[in-house]
Write an enzyme that holds these catalytic residues in place. Structure first.
Site, PDB file in Angstrom:
ATOM      1  CB  SER A   1      44.856  34.207  51.736  1.00 19.83           C
ATOM      2  OG  SER A   1      43.647  33.509  51.939  1.00 19.83           O
TER       3      SER A   1
ATOM      4  CG  ASP B   1      39.176  36.533  33.243  1.00 19.63           C
ATOM      5  OD1 ASP B   1      38.622  37.223  32.365  1.00 19.63           O
ATOM      6  OD2 ASP B   1      38.622  35.584  33.816  1.00 19.63           O
TER       7      ASP B   1
END
Ligand code: GLA
Length: 392
Positions: free
Chosen positions: A69, A182
């Site tokens: 990432s 969320d």
């Protein structure tokens, strides 16, 4: 968005030398109203924002999972069979892998625990969801990874099931004791709508917000005060709510109504009572907001947003001076409503404003931050956007 897609694809190729099989993305979220109600089986009204996390994914033939990432220089790699040695993370401990990697690896682990698995995978993750801003960058990583593995491993799970997988990763792999708001917002988001979610039944209904038609805009004011929900205050608030429910003899605070508060005041100590009062009145404000949006449109919900902020500041005590300053300055500059959004202790506030007041409100907020010697906030507008999807 296109930039993030290209970046994920390029990162995948740089770290594997191959093209990804596909690109999956999931958004961050803003919560319009309904804070700290989700883990009390209550009501929330979040919406997905245009900022997204992208997972570029391709198969491996050695049964391993490797995540790369832009959050870190080095990828993290383990055998799928070894995920059970890493997770669950004992309560209060840090994950045994770098925290950013616990999100995607935790999703793979949670899927396997739910009986879903498949071949090894390479995953490259990029994101334009601000990290630490209370905009659910973590749910976006979970949603993108869960959507990708669901397709590649042919699991056929629906969006709600994938949101549950994301929450398991967050709670048990990362070790943050959050609710499911969320992940549901990131999976179920729809353009121009907030998602009215009953956190007990997980029934979800899109409610049009109609901000653009009404000539309004929603401003996000990221205070840049970083917060973490795996530690401290969030866990304490959750414990207070559980204590309140136990003392009142109910399964969760969802079962307490505004009319029950007088009795609750007699039974609870002052701090627990105020925590309970926030949750109970906040649940009612979510219901009132949904009704008002349907009857009058977004212009009618300003007072509810303001009351929600006051309740978080005074009863739940999760605001910080930067958030209060953002809310007060936005209101003084003519915002229709404003409140902190997300778990609190930092992060972002939102302000509902006339579209043509964007510059004036932004300037007023910046000036107030500068006068208080706070770091300059990030200020930008958001519109309710689509949830998780396969992009390529
Ligand atoms: C964080 C958590 C959510 C929710 C909010 C507060 O965002 O991840 O589950 O509890 O705080 O409403």
């Amino acid at each position: 968005m296109t930039t993030t897609l290209h970046a994920a694809s390029a990162l995948f190729t740089a770290s594997t030398g191959a093209e990804p099989t596909g690109l999956w993305s999931a958004p961050g979220r803003v919560n319009l109203i309904g804070e700290h109600t989700d883990y009390n089986d209550g009501f929330v009204l979040p919406f997905a924002i245009p900022h997204r996390t992208v997972a570029a994914v391709g198969p491996r033939d050695d049964g391993r999972i490797r995540v790369a990432s832009t959050f870190a220089d080095a990828p993290v790699e383990v055998a799928l069979d070894e995920l059970d040695d890493l997770f669950p993370t004992p309560t209060g401990d840090a994950p045994r892998v770098p925290e950013w990697a616990a999100y995607p690896l935790g999703v793979a682990w949670a899927l396997r625990r739910a009986g879903v698995t498949g071949h090894g995978v390479d995953i490259a993750i990029t994101s334009d969801v601000p990290v630490g801003a209370g905009l659910s960058s973590s749910a976006a990583i979970e949603g993108a990874t869960a959507s990708a593995l669901n397709d590649l491993w042919a699991a056929g799970l629906d969006r709600t099931a994938l949101a549950r997988i994301g929450r398991t990763a967050e709670n048990e792999a990362v070790g943050a004791p959050t609710g499911i708001m969320d992940q549901m917002a990131s999976m179920l988001g729809e353009p121009d709508a907030a998602i009215f979610l009953d956190c007990r039944s997980l029934e979800a209904e899109p409610v049009p917000v109609g901000v653009v038609e009404a000539g309004l805009a929603i401003l996000v004011i990221d205070t840049r005060v970083a917060h973490a929900h795996s530690t401290g205050g969030y866990r304490e608030r959750r414990a207070s709510c559980e204590l309140g429910a136990r003392t009142l003899g109910v399964a969760s605070l969802r079962d307490v109504s505004v009319d029950d508060l007088d009795r609750a005041r007699e039974l609870l100590d002052d701090v627990t009572f105020r925590r309970v009062r926030h949750v109970v009145t906040e649940n009612q404000r979510v219901l009132d907001t949904v009704r008002t949006l349907r009857a009058q449109g977004a212009r009618g919900i300003g007072d509810l947003l303001v009351a929600s902020h006051a309740s978080m500041r005074d009863d739940f005590e999760i605001s910080v001076p930067e958030l209060d300053t953002a809310v007060d300055a936005a209101l003084a500059a003519g915002a229709i409503g404003a409140r902190m959004t997300g778990g609190g202790f930092g992060g972002a506030a939102i302000a509902l404003i006339e579209r043509d007041a964007e510059a004036a409100v932004t300037d007023a907020v910046r000036a107030a931050f500068s006068a208080s010697v706070f770091a300059d906030p990030e200020v930008f507008t958001v519109t309710p956007s689509a949830g998780a999807r396969r992009d390529a």
